[in-house]
Structure formats: structure tokens, C-alpha cells
Scaffold this motif. Structure first.
Motif, short mmCIF file in Angstrom:
data_model
loop_
_atom_site.label_atom_id
_atom_site.label_comp_id
_atom_site.label_asym_id
_atom_site.label_seq_id
_atom_site.Cartn_x
_atom_site.Cartn_y
_atom_site.Cartn_z
N GLY A 1 13.44 38.39 60.59
CA GLY A 1 13.04 37.74 61.92
C GLY A 1 11.60 38.27 62.41
O GLY A 1 11.19 39.21 61.52
N LEU A 2 11.13 37.80 63.32
CA LEU A 2 9.68 38.19 63.78
C LEU A 2 9.84 38.77 64.95
O LEU A 2 10.73 38.67 65.92
N LEU A 3 8.91 39.69 65.28
CA LEU A 3 8.79 40.60 66.49
C LEU A 3 7.99 39.71 67.71
O LEU A 3 8.17 40.19 68.73
N GLY A 4 7.50 38.33 67.18
CA GLY A 4 6.68 37.66 68.31
C GLY A 4 6.75 36.31 67.55
O GLY A 4 6.74 36.00 66.13
N PRO A 5 5.81 35.42 68.34
CA PRO A 5 5.74 34.07 67.70
C PRO A 5 4.51 34.16 66.76
O PRO A 5 3.51 34.95 67.05
N ALA A 6 4.60 33.28 65.66
CA ALA A 6 3.58 33.20 64.75
C ALA A 6 2.77 31.90 64.79
O ALA A 6 3.34 30.97 64.55
N SER A 7 1.74 32.10 65.55
CA SER A 7 0.86 30.75 65.47
C SER A 7 -0.78 31.06 65.17
O SER A 7 -1.44 32.08 65.70
N PRO A 8 -1.01 30.24 64.15
CA PRO A 8 -0.47 29.13 63.51
C PRO A 8 0.71 29.55 62.33
O PRO A 8 0.80 30.72 62.20
N ALA B 1 0.88 39.57 72.72
CA ALA B 1 2.00 40.32 73.22
C ALA B 1 2.92 40.83 71.91
O ALA B 1 3.37 42.00 71.77
N GLY B 2 2.81 39.75 70.81
CA GLY B 2 3.56 40.13 69.64
C GLY B 2 2.95 41.34 68.93
O GLY B 2 3.57 42.27 68.17
N LEU B 3 1.69 41.21 68.78
CA LEU B 3 0.90 42.31 68.00
C LEU B 3 1.23 43.57 68.75
O LEU B 3 1.26 44.53 67.85
N LEU B 4 1.23 43.53 69.75
CA LEU B 4 1.20 44.75 70.59
C LEU B 4 2.64 45.49 70.37
O LEU B 4 2.77 46.49 70.13
N SER B 5 3.74 44.32 70.28
CA SER B 5 5.11 44.96 69.98
C SER B 5 5.20 45.49 68.43
O SER B 5 5.69 46.37 68.14
#
Length: 448
Positions: A282-289, A25-29
């Protein structure tokens, strides 16, 4: 306290298994806001975040509590939650799915022997459908108001800290919790849902950077490489694993062995967070890991400079303070630190077949990395018939022959009579001499 820890671990486990969906979802954002400027990608991201992920969390929670049938009931319960579009859909979906799965398992066990012959499928399907809907209704009327208030309270508190410029001070809470292996819960169970809420009003969220910043861990490891010359080879590989692989657990043992280093980690984290705040990063979505690579992927290009500066500043501050703290110990390594030497081979082999389970908090970070490295070591030693797996502490199967975990994590393991080998650092292969000797026919039957 023990019950609270089990609940947090359970919730963290469900969240962790959904991380690939969060990252997608974050990558799509990122793509929809970048060069592609595609509204369909943005819509796909929203569908994943506010529909697919909550429903999937309900399914996973139901499966954990009630098996496959519980997963179906959990899916129905989560669907009822999503229809209300609450601000806390993810958390509530996990709760509703857990309730549906639990009662599904208990209920089916009670009624399966009372169902008339030939009506098993009809009764089971009706029971699952009714139970899933009842769990959704229960969540809607009783849990949603409480959860919405709680999310709003916590979110407003964090956003107030951001507005007042004191968000860096959260390092005093985050860093101590990280080194006692609450890092996954902090990131996945706390910052992730609140960060997604912040994305509804902002284009990015600093909350995704507060725990995932690899700078403090990098500084701790670099300081060890600078102070202890005979540890440099080990530290260089650890630096790569920690910063690029995103396995933060690799530096926890060093802090736990000298708790003074926690002050250095807090100072570095605080400095990095202050840089993120000042530069508006900030980030557009969670970074994991929490890898430098995933962080940059999840950040808009306009934030790259601030993000990189924050990571470097936190690493530099932590490294400098760690060097000052450890300078008095130079040349005086502990027994564990001196145990960095090549393993001696033993010709007599005893173990022909064994299942070795590497264990960490959620079974997806340091244990996965250690398992992959240990498989290569087994090939080099010519050991065959040894199967290597990685799992979370609460999912160790009955057929496990050997359990391996970090020494500082051993207290979180369930009681077992299985041989248990503990090491200072899961990803440091120089610490596996005892396990290799046992597999080759020497040594004792493990240590608890």
C-alpha cells in the motif's frame, strides 16, 4: 447522465488542483515514518490533510462558482465544515464552497445597485461573512449526515472487499472507466478520499494503487513495440512518458482502436492488484501522477518489493495477452498507425501569431506534456509568435485560436467554432503534421 458527468468532472477538477497538497501531506507522512521519525512532520501532515486541504478545496470551489468573492465565502463555509470534523470533510468542503460561491455571485449581482453610496464595502463584507456561515450551517445540518453515511457505506464496501480478498476484481470497473477518460475522477474523486479514511486505521492503503498502477499501460505499449517494428521508436518514448512521467492517457487510444486490448488491460490490472493484496502492499499517501517514481516515493521501503512485483506482473500479463490478441494483425496497420512519418516542410508561412490550447480532462496531464513537446517542435521548425497553453476541456478561453486534443476525447469538448485538430495520441509528435502544415500555410482550417 450528462449532468452526472459534468458534476464528476467539476469535482475532479477541484481535487486535481489540490493534488500538490495531497502529495506534500503524503511525503511528510513518509518522512515522519522513515529515518527522521519526527512527530512534528507527522502533525504537519495531519494539519494539511484534515484542515488546510478541505479549506483550500472550499476556496477553490467558491472561486470557480463565484470568482474571488465566492472564494472568500467558500473559505468560510469550508471552515465551518472542518470545525465539525466529519469523516467526509473534503467532499463536504467542496459542496459548501460551491454553494457559497454560487449564491455569492447571484446575490451580489442583485444587490450591488441597491447598496447606498459609501456602504459598499460594509455590505459586501457582511454579506460574504453571513453567506459563508449560512452555507456551513446548511452543510452541517443537512449534508453531513448524508455524506457521512455515503462515505461509510462505500468505505465499508471496499474494506469488505479487501477482507474477503476480492478487491482485485475492481479492475473490471476501473480499467474500462480509465480508457474513456474517467481516470482522474476515479483516482482523485473516489479512491483518494476513501484511501485517506483508511489511513486513519491502517498505516497504508492499497486504494492508492488500484488506478495509478502503470503496469497495464506499460504492457499495452510494449506489446505494440514488439508486434510492430516500425512503431518501436515511437513506443520507446511513449513507454518512458507513461511509466516515469505517469501520463497514462498515452495508451488509451491504442485500447480504443482495438477494444479487445481492454481484456488484456483488465487481466494485467487484476493480476497486479492480487499481488498488492497478497504482499500487503500500500501507499502512505496518493501518488500523482501515476509514475513508478512517485509510487515508490509514496510507499514505505518495506512495501517496495511488493509494489514493484505488482507493477511488473501486471505489465507482463498485459503484454503477453496483448501480443496474442494483436498477432493476427501483424503487418496490417490501420491508416492512423501508418501516419507515423516525418512532417514535410512547407515554405509559405501564413500564421504569424496564434494561441494553441492543448486540451485534456483536467489540463494537467497529457495536455501539459504535449504542450511542452510541441513548443520544442515549433522551435525546431523556426515558427515564432505561436503561444502554446494547456487547459481542461471546460476552461478553454475565448481567445483560443486553435484547439488540440486526442481524437477519442473530442466528444467531451464544448461546442465551438474554433479550429480543432485531433490526434491519435497527444504526446506523439509524429501526429501533428496537419497542424504544422496549417501553421506554415498549408492544409485546411482544422477538423472538428
Amino acid at each position: 447522465m450528462k449532468l452526472t458527468g459534468r458534476i464528476l468532472k467539476y469535482y475532479s477538477r477541484i481535487i486535481a488542483e489540490c493534488i500538490p497538497l495531497f502529495v506534500t501531506a503524503g511525503l511528510l507522512s513518509v518522512f515522519s515514518a522513515g529515518a527522521f521519525q519526527n512527530k512534528y512532520l507527522f502533525e504537519m501532515s495531519n494539519i494539511l490533510s484534515f484542515l488546510v486541504i478541505p479549506v483550500f478545496m472550499g476556496y477553490k470551489a467558491g472561486t470557480v462558482c463565484g470568482g474571488d468573492a465566492g472564494g472568500l465565502a467558500g473559505t468560510l463555509a469550508a471552515s465551518a465544515v472542518v470545525m465539525t470534523e466529519p469523516a467526509s470533510a473534503m467532499i463536504l468542503s467542496a459542496i459548501a464552497g460551491s454553494l457559497a460561491g454560487f449564491f455569492c455571485r447571484k446575490g451580489l449581482d442583485r444587490i450591488k445597485n441597491r447598496i447606498p453610496a459609501g456602504f459598499e464595502m460594509l455590505f459586501t463584507n457582511l454579506y460574504l461573512a453571513g453567506l459563508g456561515l449560512l452555507a456551513g450551517v446548511f452543510t452541517y445540518y443537512l449534508m453531513i449526515p448524508v455524506a457521512t453515511w455515503l462515505i461509510s457505506f462505500l468505505g465499508n464496501g471496499l474494506f469488505l472487499m479487501i477482507e474477503q480478498g476480492v478487491i482485485p476484481l475492481i479492475s473490471f470497473l476501473v480499467e474500462p472507466l480509465k480508457i474513456i477518460f474517467f481516470n482522474n475522477w476515479i483516482n482523485h474523486g473516489f479512491f483518494l478520499p476513501l484511501g485517506l479514511e483508511q489511513l486513519k486505521v491502517n498505516s497504508s492503503s492499497i486504494l492508492f494503487l488500484l488506478e495509478t498502477n502503470p503496469g497495464p499501460g506499460f504492457g499495452i505499449l510494449l506489446a505494440h513495440a514488439l508486434i510492430y517494428k516500425n512503431m518501436r521508436k515511437q513506443m520507446y518514448s511513449s513507454l518512458i512518458i507513461q511509466s516515469l512521467g505517469g501520463i497514462h492517457e498515452i495508451y488509451f487510444p491504442y485500447v480504443l482502436s482495438d477494444i479487445r486490448l481492454l481484456a488484456a488491460a483488465i487481466a494485467g490490472s487484476l493480476a497486479g492488484n492480487y499481488c498488492f493484496m497478497v504482499t500487503g502492499s500500500g501507499l502512505l499517501g496518493p501518488a500523482s501522477p501515476g509514475s513508478v517514481l512517485t509510487i515508490l516515493i509514496m510507499a514505505d521501503k518495506s512495501h517496495w518489493l511488493g509494489v514493484i512485483m505488482g507493477i511488473l506482473i501486471s505489465a507482463a500479463v498485459t503484454c503477453l495477452l496483448s501480443c496474442l490478441i494483436m498477432s493476427g494483425k501483424k503487418g496490417k496497420l490501420t491508416a492512423e498507425e501508418e501516419n507515423i512519418q516525418k512532417d514535410e516542410g512547407i515554405q509559405v508561412r501564413r500564421i504569424q501569431h496564434a494561441k494553441i490550447y492543448f486540451v485534456c480532462d483536467v489540463g494537467m496531464g497529457s495536455s501539459a506534456m504535449a504542450g511542452a513537446l510541441f513548443k520544442k517542435r515549433l522551435m525546431l521548425e523556426g515558427l515564432k509568435g505561436i503561444e502554446v497553453f494547456h487547459v481542461s476541456a471546460d476552461r478553454i478561453p475565448e481567445d483560443a485560436d486553435v484547439i488540440v486534443c486526442q481524437k477519442s476525447f473530442a466528444r467531451f469538448l464544448p461546442e465551438t467554432n474554433k479550429p480543432c485538430f485531433t490526434v491519435e495520441n497527444l504526446t506523439d509528435m509524429s501526429g501533428y503534421r496537419e497542424l504544422l502544415n496549417w501553421l506554415m500555410g498549408g492544409g485546411e482550417d482544422g477538423k472538428q
